[in-house]
Scaffold this motif. Structure first.
Motif, PDB file in Angstrom:
ATOM      1  N   ALA A  93       0.832  -1.203   0.000  1.00  0.00           N
ATOM      2  CA  ALA A  93       0.000   0.000   0.000  1.00  0.00           C
ATOM      3  C   ALA A  93       0.863   1.248   0.000  1.00  0.00           C
ATOM      4  O   ALA A  93       0.556   2.237  -0.671  1.00  0.00           O
ATOM      5  N   LYS A  94       1.947   1.195   0.732  1.00  0.00           N
ATOM      6  CA  LYS A  94       2.824   2.357   0.789  1.00  0.00           C
ATOM      7  C   LYS A  94       3.545   2.570  -0.532  1.00  0.00           C
ATOM      8  O   LYS A  94       3.760   3.704  -0.967  1.00  0.00           O
ATOM      9  N   ASP A  95       3.906   1.477  -1.189  1.00  0.00           N
ATOM     10  CA  ASP A  95       4.530   1.590  -2.508  1.00  0.00           C
ATOM     11  C   ASP A  95       3.589   2.267  -3.498  1.00  0.00           C
ATOM     12  O   ASP A  95       3.994   3.120  -4.289  1.00  0.00           O
ATOM     13  N   ARG A  96       2.324   1.862  -3.454  1.00  0.00           N
ATOM     14  CA  ARG A  96       1.356   2.475  -4.362  1.00  0.00           C
ATOM     15  C   ARG A  96       1.164   3.962  -4.035  1.00  0.00           C
ATOM     16  O   ARG A  96       1.082   4.798  -4.940  1.00  0.00           O
ATOM     17  N   ALA A  97       1.089   4.273  -2.747  1.00  0.00           N
ATOM     18  CA  ALA A  97       0.923   5.665  -2.340  1.00  0.00           C
ATOM     19  C   ALA A  97       2.135   6.503  -2.749  1.00  0.00           C
ATOM     20  O   ALA A  97       1.995   7.650  -3.184  1.00  0.00           O
ATOM     21  N   MET A  98       3.324   5.915  -2.639  1.00  0.00           N
ATOM     22  CA  MET A  98       4.541   6.617  -3.034  1.00  0.00           C
ATOM     23  C   MET A  98       4.529   6.898  -4.532  1.00  0.00           C
ATOM     24  O   MET A  98       4.880   7.996  -4.985  1.00  0.00           O
ATOM     25  N   SER A  99       4.141   5.909  -5.311  1.00  0.00           N
ATOM     26  CA  SER A  99       4.086   6.063  -6.763  1.00  0.00           C
ATOM     27  C   SER A  99       3.103   7.168  -7.155  1.00  0.00           C
ATOM     28  O   SER A  99       3.402   8.012  -8.012  1.00  0.00           O
ATOM     29  N   GLU A 100       1.953   7.198  -6.503  1.00  0.00           N
ATOM     30  CA  GLU A 100       0.968   8.234  -6.787  1.00  0.00           C
ATOM     31  C   GLU A 100       1.470   9.614  -6.363  1.00  0.00           C
ATOM     32  O   GLU A 100       1.229  10.617  -7.046  1.00  0.00           O
ATOM     33  N   ALA A 101       2.170   9.678  -5.237  1.00  0.00           N
ATOM     34  CA  ALA A 101       2.701  10.955  -4.768  1.00  0.00           C
ATOM     35  C   ALA A 101       3.734  11.517  -5.732  1.00  0.00           C
ATOM     36  O   ALA A 101       3.776  12.721  -6.000  1.00  0.00           O
ATOM     37  N   VAL A 102       4.576  10.638  -6.269  1.00  0.00           N
ATOM     38  CA  VAL A 102       5.588  11.069  -7.242  1.00  0.00           C
ATOM     39  C   VAL A 102       4.925  11.685  -8.463  1.00  0.00           C
ATOM     40  O   VAL A 102       5.327  12.755  -8.951  1.00  0.00           O
ATOM     41  N   GLU A 103       3.891  11.036  -8.968  1.00  0.00           N
ATOM     42  CA  GLU A 103       3.204  11.556 -10.144  1.00  0.00           C
ATOM     43  C   GLU A 103       2.507  12.884  -9.839  1.00  0.00           C
ATOM     44  O   GLU A 103       2.374  13.740 -10.714  1.00  0.00           O
ATOM     45  N   THR A 104       2.070  13.062  -8.601  1.00  0.00           N
ATOM     46  CA  THR A 104       1.367  14.280  -8.219  1.00  0.00           C
ATOM     47  C   THR A 104       2.279  15.502  -8.232  1.00  0.00           C
ATOM     48  O   THR A 104       1.886  16.594  -8.650  1.00  0.00           O
ATOM     49  N   VAL A 105       3.525  15.336  -7.778  1.00  0.00           N
ATOM     50  CA  VAL A 105       4.433  16.482  -7.639  1.00  0.00           C
ATOM     51  C   VAL A 105       5.513  16.524  -8.708  1.00  0.00           C
ATOM     52  O   VAL A 105       6.352  17.430  -8.709  1.00  0.00           O
ATOM     53  N   ARG A 106       5.519  15.559  -9.627  1.00  0.00           N
ATOM     54  CA  ARG A 106       6.598  15.478 -10.613  1.00  0.00           C
ATOM     55  C   ARG A 106       6.735  16.775 -11.412  1.00  0.00           C
ATOM     56  O   ARG A 106       7.854  17.218 -11.708  1.00  0.00           O
ATOM     57  N   HIS A 107       5.637  17.406 -11.759  1.00  0.00           N
ATOM     58  CA  HIS A 107       5.699  18.614 -12.597  1.00  0.00           C
ATOM     59  C   HIS A 107       6.311  19.798 -11.860  1.00  0.00           C
ATOM     60  O   HIS A 107       6.647  20.808 -12.480  1.00  0.00           O
ATOM     61  N   GLU A 108       6.460  19.694 -10.540  1.00  0.00           N
ATOM     62  CA  GLU A 108       7.042  20.790  -9.765  1.00  0.00           C
ATOM     63  C   GLU A 108       8.565  20.763  -9.766  1.00  0.00           C
ATOM     64  O   GLU A 108       9.203  21.706  -9.294  1.00  0.00           O
ATOM     65  N   PHE A 109       9.170  19.698 -10.285  1.00  0.00           N
ATOM     66  CA  PHE A 109      10.615  19.526 -10.207  1.00  0.00           C
ATOM     67  C   PHE A 109      11.219  19.277 -11.592  1.00  0.00           C
ATOM     68  O   PHE A 109      10.559  18.800 -12.500  1.00  0.00           O
TER      69      PHE A 109
END
Length: 212
Positions: free
Chosen positions: A78-94
């Protein structure tokens, strides 16, 4: 198999028992972006099992144990999935700099014209402004050194910081700012006419004559 995520070297895990959240920070300025908090569905189900087990008691306590076992078995995925989603959420900021490989924030530390971070390719106008300010300060120091600040300073007279008449704290000068008395009153010796005696001297330091 473990997954790999971009810019995980500057991520802070803010997850708790209720869900997952991550904070990604710029490797240049430290500004960060947090992913939205995502509730852990498995944890919500575990809470239900624990509540039922505590309510009924007896053999139902096994439900609570089952919840703890469930947590150990599914939390990592579950944490792996949440991490993957979080990366996609903020990727455009970096953006990742090709010069130093650092991940930096797009709004502050990314030089869009050059395609590198501001550390590798600084913003020209900002650098020019900084250089001008530094040069101006240096020139002020150079000009200040050329001025003779001791031209009107009597270095032969002892500096007075406390008025001998009223004991007020003073910043030098000839007269007290508190009582107006003159600090360095030179009195001539009645015997040898020396004026080198300090104020308040009872006898002349040159010939020993009583000063009066």
């Amino acid at each position: 198999m473990a997954q790999h995520y971009a810019f995980t070297d500057n991520v802070r895990d803010l997850s708790n028992n209720d869900g997952f959240q991550f904070e990604f920070s710029c490797e240049r300025c430290g500004n960060g972006h947090r992913s939205p908090f995502v509730r852990d569905k498995a944890e919500m189900a575990q809470n239900v099992l624990r509540t039922v087990g505590n309510f009924f008691g007896g053999n139902a306590h096994k439900l609570g144990s089952l919840a703890d076992y469930w947590d150990r078995g599914t939390n990592s995925a579950a944490k792996d999935r949440a991490m993957s989603e979080a990366v996609e959420t903020v990727r455009h900021e970096f953006r990742q700099c090709r010069g130093c490989s650092d991940w930096v924030c797009h709004d502050v530390c990314w030089n869009e014209q050059v395609g590198q971070c501001a550390r590798c390719s600084p913003f020209v106008h900002e650098e020019l402004s900084r250089a001008q300010s530094q040069a101006q300060v240096q020139q002020m120091h150079d000009q200040a050194r050329e001025v003779d600040w001791n031209k009107n300073l009597d270095v032969s007279a002892r500096t007075t910081v406390t008025c001998p008449h009223c004991s007020a704290k003073v910043d030098g000068g000839r007269f007290c700012s508190g009582c107006g008395q003159e600090f360095q009153v030179k009195r001539a010796c009645p015997g040898c006419e020396s004026t080198r005696n300090v104020p308040g001297a009872a006898f002349c330091s040159e010939c020993g004559t009583r000063m009066g």
